[in-house]
Design a protein around this motif. Structure first.
Motif, PDB file in Angstrom:
ATOM      1  N   LYS A  16      -3.805   0.891  14.224  1.00 13.40           N
ATOM      2  CA  LYS A  16      -2.527   1.593  14.114  1.00 13.40           C
ATOM      3  C   LYS A  16      -2.080   1.680  12.659  1.00 13.40           C
ATOM      4  CE  LYS A  16      -0.400   0.808  18.626  1.00 13.40           C
ATOM      5  NZ  LYS A  16       0.627   0.039  19.355  1.00 13.40           N
ATOM      6  N   LYS A  17      -2.399   0.651  11.875  1.00 15.32           N
ATOM      7  CA  LYS A  17      -2.027   0.658  10.455  1.00 15.32           C
ATOM      8  C   LYS A  17      -2.676   1.834   9.756  1.00 15.32           C
ATOM      9  CE  LYS A  17      -3.097  -2.659   7.363  1.00 15.32           C
ATOM     10  NZ  LYS A  17      -3.280  -4.057   6.948  1.00 15.32           N
ATOM     11  N   HIS A  18      -3.839   2.248  10.275  1.00 15.77           N
ATOM     12  CA  HIS A  18      -4.543   3.376   9.684  1.00 15.77           C
ATOM     13  C   HIS A  18      -4.213   4.691  10.396  1.00 15.77           C
ATOM     14  CE1 HIS A  18      -6.954   1.278   6.627  1.00 15.77           C
ATOM     15  NE2 HIS A  18      -6.656   0.253   7.388  1.00 15.77           N
ATOM     16  N   GLY A  19      -3.152   4.667  11.170  1.00 14.61           N
ATOM     17  CA  GLY A  19      -2.623   5.918  11.717  1.00 14.61           C
ATOM     18  C   GLY A  19      -3.356   6.485  12.911  1.00 14.61           C
ATOM     19  N   ALA A  20      -4.107   5.656  13.627  1.00 16.42           N
ATOM     20  CA  ALA A  20      -4.845   6.199  14.770  1.00 16.42           C
ATOM     21  C   ALA A  20      -3.967   6.272  16.008  1.00 16.42           C
ATOM     22  CB  ALA A  20      -6.067   5.340  15.061  1.00 16.42           C
ATOM     23  N   GLU A  21      -4.190   7.309  16.818  1.00 18.13           N
ATOM     24  CA  GLU A  21      -3.616   7.355  18.150  1.00 18.13           C
ATOM     25  C   GLU A  21      -4.688   6.847  19.115  1.00 18.13           C
ATOM     26  OE1 GLU A  21      -3.177  11.515  19.716  1.00 18.13           O
ATOM     27  OE2 GLU A  21      -3.968  12.024  17.747  1.00 18.13           O
ATOM     28  N   LYS A  79      -7.864  11.375  14.776  1.00 18.16           N
ATOM     29  CA  LYS A  79      -8.198   9.995  14.351  1.00 18.16           C
ATOM     30  C   LYS A  79      -7.762   9.140  15.514  1.00 18.16           C
ATOM     31  CE  LYS A  79      -5.608   8.599  10.911  1.00 18.16           C
ATOM     32  NZ  LYS A  79      -5.101   8.559   9.538  1.00 18.16           N
ATOM     33  N   ILE A 109     -12.999   9.049  13.170  1.00 18.40           N
ATOM     34  CA  ILE A 109     -12.278  10.123  12.488  1.00 18.40           C
ATOM     35  C   ILE A 109     -13.110  11.393  12.643  1.00 18.40           C
ATOM     36  CG2 ILE A 109     -11.361  10.964  10.286  1.00 18.40           C
ATOM     37  CD1 ILE A 109     -11.234   7.988   9.371  1.00 18.40           C
ATOM     38  N   GLU A 121     -12.877   4.718   4.423  1.00 18.92           N
ATOM     39  CA  GLU A 121     -11.788   4.094   5.176  1.00 18.92           C
ATOM     40  C   GLU A 121     -12.332   3.288   6.356  1.00 18.92           C
ATOM     41  OE1 GLU A 121      -8.288   6.443   5.692  1.00 18.92           O
ATOM     42  OE2 GLU A 121      -7.442   5.120   7.223  1.00 18.92           O
ATOM     43  N   ARG A 124     -13.290  -0.019   5.089  1.00 17.79           N
ATOM     44  CA  ARG A 124     -12.081  -0.804   4.842  1.00 17.79           C
ATOM     45  C   ARG A 124     -11.518  -1.345   6.172  1.00 17.79           C
ATOM     46  NH1 ARG A 124      -7.536  -2.351   0.982  1.00 17.79           N
ATOM     47  NH2 ARG A 124      -5.996  -2.879   2.559  1.00 17.79           N
ATOM     48  N   GLU A 128     -10.764  -5.139   7.148  1.00 21.63           N
ATOM     49  CA  GLU A 128      -9.423  -5.614   7.529  1.00 21.63           C
ATOM     50  C   GLU A 128      -9.443  -6.306   8.891  1.00 21.63           C
ATOM     51  OE1 GLU A 128      -6.179  -2.834   7.491  1.00 21.63           O
ATOM     52  OE2 GLU A 128      -6.575  -2.215   5.435  1.00 21.63           O
TER      53      GLU A 128
ATOM     54  N   THR B 330       2.499  10.037  18.976  1.00 28.52           N
ATOM     55  CA  THR B 330       1.217   9.452  19.401  1.00 28.52           C
ATOM     56  C   THR B 330       0.692   8.435  18.387  1.00 28.52           C
ATOM     57  OG1 THR B 330       0.009  11.284  18.400  1.00 28.52           O
ATOM     58  CG2 THR B 330       0.557  11.497  20.725  1.00 28.52           C
ATOM     59  N   THR B 331       1.266   8.381  17.198  1.00 30.77           N
ATOM     60  CA  THR B 331       0.877   7.343  16.248  1.00 30.77           C
ATOM     61  C   THR B 331       2.130   6.622  15.774  1.00 30.77           C
ATOM     62  OG1 THR B 331       1.124   8.447  14.101  1.00 30.77           O
ATOM     63  CG2 THR B 331      -0.869   8.949  15.366  1.00 30.77           C
ATOM     64  N   VAL B 333       2.536   5.856  12.390  1.00 37.95           N
ATOM     65  CA  VAL B 333       2.493   5.946  10.920  1.00 37.95           C
ATOM     66  C   VAL B 333       3.904   5.908  10.333  1.00 37.95           C
ATOM     67  CG1 VAL B 333       1.795   7.369   8.960  1.00 37.95           C
ATOM     68  CG2 VAL B 333       0.352   7.251  10.996  1.00 37.95           C
ATOM     69  N   TRP B 356      -1.629  -0.729   2.677  1.00 33.83           N
ATOM     70  CA  TRP B 356      -2.311  -1.431   3.774  1.00 33.83           C
ATOM     71  C   TRP B 356      -2.307  -2.939   3.543  1.00 33.83           C
ATOM     72  CZ3 TRP B 356      -6.854   2.556   3.358  1.00 33.83           C
ATOM     73  CH2 TRP B 356      -6.517   3.727   4.055  1.00 33.83           C
ATOM     74  N   LYS B 361       1.966   0.808   7.803  1.00 36.44           N
ATOM     75  CA  LYS B 361       1.144   1.790   8.515  1.00 36.44           C
ATOM     76  C   LYS B 361       1.175   3.095   7.732  1.00 36.44           C
ATOM     77  CE  LYS B 361       2.339  -0.391  12.854  1.00 36.44           C
ATOM     78  NZ  LYS B 361       3.529  -0.472  13.716  1.00 36.44           N
ATOM     79  N   ALA B 362       0.060   3.442   7.129  1.00 35.95           N
ATOM     80  CA  ALA B 362       0.068   4.555   6.188  1.00 35.95           C
ATOM     81  C   ALA B 362      -1.188   5.395   6.305  1.00 35.95           C
ATOM     82  CB  ALA B 362       0.190   4.008   4.767  1.00 35.95           C
ATOM     83  N   GLU B 363      -1.068   6.690   5.992  1.00 33.38           N
ATOM     84  CA  GLU B 363      -2.233   7.563   5.993  1.00 33.38           C
ATOM     85  C   GLU B 363      -2.088   8.667   4.958  1.00 33.38           C
ATOM     86  OE1 GLU B 363      -2.873   9.659   9.705  1.00 33.38           O
ATOM     87  OE2 GLU B 363      -0.882  10.534   9.713  1.00 33.38           O
TER      88      GLU B 363
END
Lengths: 426, 426
Positions: A16-21, A79, A109, A121, A124, A128, B330-331, B333, B356, B361-363
């Motif tokens: 989620k930190k990387h913006g995934a749904e 993503k 992605i 990413e 990374r 993480e 859905t995310t 971010v 991060w 939570k960033a993209e």
């Protein structure tokens, strides 16, 4: 399950930190969707009985259903993460974390993007996740399918045998070179001198310096796939540096990955000094052509993704916790409501109703009359931090006894202050 | 999935508040485990193809696997929840929330306990869950299998037809009495006068007063199962009162529940003034003999449990959100990192790495060069609250522009204060 959910929650937090749904796909796919995607492992697919209707199989991984979903839904970029069970008719080996039904934990992605930005990413994210799970030291091995193709070409492997040699090389994490060599010669039909040349290449590993060393290999550099692969690796290293993960990666020419569908960067994380013998705990790579296989016009969508080997991670963490003598709580109960005398179960229920209304996690014995000692013992065994004890005295005074289960200290407090006092202590 | 996970999280919070742990059972069971447990619905079981090894089927619900698990594991008491998919070869009806693969959400209490204490807690849990999901007004219909047995007996139904009549009565929530009457007479072979007597009984519903009214029915009171059933209902009402859920329940003699395995209290929650037509959104009851069917010595463990019809709840909530025009994100971010000029993607990646590391939570866009307007538009469409914009000016000054996406206001802040400022705003 308590340990598993802790692990999955930490991984989801990283995704989620990387913006995934997240998306969900059915547990079964039409059989033809899975056919021809997994090479020699296709025999491990579970089929459903033909009871009329579609011919179905249980999903073997989450990647092929994801690709099918993108193509059917005409989704050109996403993503997403997906944590779900997959099924393989394998010989289970609990010590190695191999089961017939097991969790996969995927992040992918998909989309037409610029080179290596999503790929870096993914590296990374693996880093993480492993960091947040506290699994101990690890390295993420990197390689590139195009570079491997160049190496196979310079060693004289005919191109129709590239993937077969790849799947033999992939076994180097479990088997010795002499075993793999034997397989390449005897089963894949390569000659000995080619195989020996491959053997020298795949023994090489290191850091970014390996890129410039390989560039000096003028024979290899004649192959465009090799120069392209090295260019990609160089860019990947640049981005890994920016994303602060260079110290976590190893450029390793023996990394091949078994699956046919990879087309670019491939990676695999292994634990260093791993005494449980779990092998890799994460893997993935780029697969730019898989979605096109499900599109009627063969329109493809470039994808890169990773899969965390959570069953293996569960094993590693369970072993670690057992060694440290840590007991995982299976519930989150905060307060146990106990009675000191008989026939007070309705009073317990009245109190519970108040606690639940206040959002406190609370329980009691479902028996009307239980010995106080048994109730307190249960609290200690289950790791419940607080107990409320009511007896006739407390009821008469409008009080309750609040007991700290670990220190075994007790205080009397007015019922009206109970929730406040509990909140203070939790 | 975003809406579904919100719903499941709320339900899990309620289950945990009541002290439940969670377990997992395999998606397949040996075929014989499922055989003979679901009455006429057994034809809906999905079988796996015989590829050698065990003959397997996909689980049809979570209750039978739970009972099998208790018996095999010799577990004499547990309070567990289990949220997982089950499989039925049914004709799907998306509007009614009927699928071939769907979530079940079960909470069960197993163990030798005192009458109605766990049963009343199940009613309270259904009420808490529906309340926290904000599905609108509901009532929990209550009945007792022993009381139904007494009613069937006094109406002249032979005891070997009790369960068959039960499963006909169960259809009263969808069909009219005349249809059900026809089924009882024509398919179950009962005479018309008996059936008419049943019809009068099952038309009765109300509150606790129904207990005393039925007690005046001297013919019915001749049957021990009826008096026992009423005694249980009286105790259940007493506990429901203590647990503050009396206003949420209805004593309803037409509630029968289709499954054969119930032995005591049965319940079912329905939405009041439900215009989606979803039917029941929760159900359950006591099943004291199921575990014994899986134990070699037929040792049974009393159980009571509930199942939330989450697929139906998803439908209700989705319809509601659509009506209100609410868009579900859905995310999660929090920050989008954007660039105002070309070739600054490495600067974006440097910033992302810092974000991060700080747990933000960033993209970013995975393309090297994207128009600023497109980046900001993406933020607005996706509901991302903050955007960081970097251009050459910002870089030269060691600053970033922080944009509030909704108000479209921007401020310049030194890079060193970025994380602090973001935390303040989230």
């Amino acid at each position: 399950m308590a340990l598993r959910l802790t692990v999955l929650d930490k991984i989801i937090a990283v995704f989620k930190k990387h913006g995934a749904e997240t998306i969900d796909t059915p547990i079964f796919e039409r059989k033809e969707v899975l056919t021809g995607k997994y090479g020699e492992d296709s025999k491990l697919i579970y089929d459903l009985k033909d009871q009329g209707g579609e011919i179905l199989s249980l999903r073997y991984d989450l990647t092929v259903p994801f690709a099918r979903y993108l193509a059917m839904g005409k989704i050109s970029s996403i993503k997403r993460y997906h944590i779900a069970k997959v099924y393989r008719r394998d010989n289970p080996s609990t010590t190695r974390g191999r089961y017939r039904e097991f969790y996969q934990c995927d992040f992918d992605i998909a989309g037409q993007y610029d080179p290596m930005i999503p790929d870096a990413e993914c590296i990374r994210i693996i880093s993480e996740a492993l960091q947040s799970l506290d699994v101990g030291p690890y390295t993420i091995r990197l390689n590139h399918r195009l570079l491997l193709d160049g190496i196979f070409a310079v060693c004289g492997v005919p191109s129709n045998k590239f993937r077969a040699v790849c799947s033999a090389i992939d076994k180097l994490d479990k088997n010795s070179w002499s075993e793999v060599k034997k397989e390449i010669i005897e089963e894949k039909g390569l000659d000995e001198s080619s195989t020996d040349k491959i053997g020298i290449y795949v023994s090489r590993f290191g850091g970014i310096e390996l890129i410039s060393e390989l560039r000096k290999d003028s024979e290899l550099m004649k192959y465009e796939s090799a120069t392209k692969g090295l260019e990609s690796m160089e860019l990947l290293y640049k981005y890994c540096n920016i994303l602060q993960v260079t110290d976590k990666v190893t450029f390793d020419l023996s990394l091949a990955r078994g699956l046919d569908y990879y087309t670019g960067v491939i990676f695999e994380a292994i634990l260093i000094g791993d005494d449980v013998g779990v092998g890799s705990v994460a893997g993935g790579g780029r697969y730019d052509n898989l979605v096109g296989m499900f599109d009627s016009k063969h329109k493809s969508i470039p994808c890169v993704g990773l899969s965390l080997g959570v069953e293996r991670i569960f094993n590693v963490l369970e072993t670690k916790l057992n060694k440290e003598g840590v007991k995982t709580r299976t519930t989150e109960v905060e307060v146990f409501v106990a009675t000191a005398q008989k026939n007070l179960h309705e009073e317990r229920m009245k109190l519970l109703s108040i606690l639940w209304d206040a959002g406190v996690k609370a329980e009691q014995s479902y028996k009307r009359n239980v010995k106080l000692l048994a109730q307190l013992q249960y609290c200690e065994e289950s790791g419940i931090p607080l107990a409320i004890i009511i007896g006739e005295g407390e009821l008469a005074r409008g009080e309750v006894t609040l007991r700290d289960v670990v220190s075994r200290t007790e205080i009397s407090i007015p019922r009206a202050h109970l929730i406040e006092e509990i909140r203070k202590r939790l």
